[in-house]
Design an enzyme around this catalytic site. Structure first.
Site, PDB file in Angstrom:
ATOM      1  N   GLY A 126       0.791  -1.175   0.277  1.00 38.79           N
ATOM      2  CA  GLY A 126       0.011  -0.090  -0.010  1.00 38.79           C
ATOM      3  C   GLY A 126       0.986   1.332  -0.060  1.00 38.79           C
ATOM      4  CG  ASN A 129      -0.841   1.871  -5.011  1.00 36.14           C
ATOM      5  OD1 ASN A 129      -0.731   1.863  -6.322  1.00 36.14           O
ATOM      6  ND2 ASN A 129      -2.191   2.723  -4.455  1.00 36.14           N
ATOM      7  CE1 TYR A 130      -0.254   9.172   0.239  1.00 36.71           C
ATOM      8  CE2 TYR A 130       2.040   8.896   0.627  1.00 36.71           C
ATOM      9  CZ  TYR A 130       0.976   9.541   0.898  1.00 36.71           C
ATOM     10  OH  TYR A 130       1.026  10.995   1.240  1.00 36.71           O
ATOM     11  CG  MET A 131       5.743   6.521  -1.212  1.00 30.98           C
ATOM     12  SD  MET A 131       5.771   8.152  -0.690  1.00 30.98           S
ATOM     13  CE  MET A 131       7.184   8.840  -1.292  1.00 30.98           C
ATOM     14  CE  LYS A 134      -0.239  11.812  -1.543  1.00 30.67           C
ATOM     15  NZ  LYS A 134      -1.293  13.193  -1.626  1.00 30.67           N
TER      16      LYS A 134
END
Length: 218
Positions: A126, A129-131, A134
């Site tokens: 997760g 994926n977030y990075m 962004k």
């Protein structure tokens, strides 16, 4: 004074930003998803505007944004999962950029992520994926026709702000109170000469106005 449209106004940074902008005489429209959030945003000095960036069309959001000088995107899934991260931090940002262009809102501020976040740890799927999302969101804004600024704060804390930061194009990783992130956004809104820059931000020793003055490109 600026007329500001905040996406993510009910979030922890967004609420502080709303309050700080309103206290300085700026006009704030606060986009919020839940009906119960309206009262707190109004008390903070904003005009609450109901809307969900997961459901709004580009034209519908553009209609809400029309007449504003600056848009600030500080919305995020807050670790609620890959699907929501993709929908809010990713597709939501794309929607907001397209709507701002359509509405003629020339200036756009994005609260992004410090690239060193999580270094030295074993990241989860997760977080990876977030990075990634962004980074792609940053690229989406940079490729737009807007006068953009991307702010990449370090680890966010709830301690009281000091009004002193370390802000530059590249700095060592660190922490930053949410209150000082909001104050830095206010400073960026009040300094239109600062544009087309990606700014990293942590707590530091320099007054916010002085730190931002160093970043002006006239």
């Amino acid at each position: 004074m600026a007329t500001c449209f905040i996406i993510g106004a009910a979030g922890k940074v967004g609420q502080k930003l709303t309050r700080q902008l309103s206290s300085k005489g700026h006009t704030v429209t606060a986009l919020h998803r839940k009906a119960e959030q309206a009262e707190a945003l109004q008390a903070a000095g904003a005009t609450p505007m109901a809307g969900d960036i997961q459901k709004l069309s580009i034209s519908a959001l553009a209609e809400l944004m029309t007449g504003h000088d600056v848009a600030v995107f500080t919305a995020g899934a807050g670790g609620a999962g890959i699907e929501l991260t993709n929908a809010i931090d990713g597709e939501g940002l794309k929607l907001a950029v397209a709507a701002a262009e359509q509405a003629g809102v020339s200036r756009f501020m994005l609260v992004s992520a410090f690239p060193d976040a999580g270094r030295g740890q074993t990241p989860s799927q997760g977080f990876e994926n977030y990075m990634r999302v962004k980074r792609l969101a940053d690229a989406e804004l940079v490729a737009s026709k807007l006068e953009w600024v991307i702010l990449r704060p370090g680890t966010l804390t709830d301690e009281a702000g000091t009004g002193r930061v370390h802000a530059d194009l590249a700095i060592p990783y660190g922490e930053i109170p949410r209150e000082d992130v909001a104050a830095t956004l206010v400073g960026l809104i009040e300094n239109p000469a600062i544009k087309y820059q990606i700014i990293e931000l942590t707590k530091g020793e320099m007054q916010i106005d002085v730190a931002l003055q160093r970043l002006q490109r006239v």
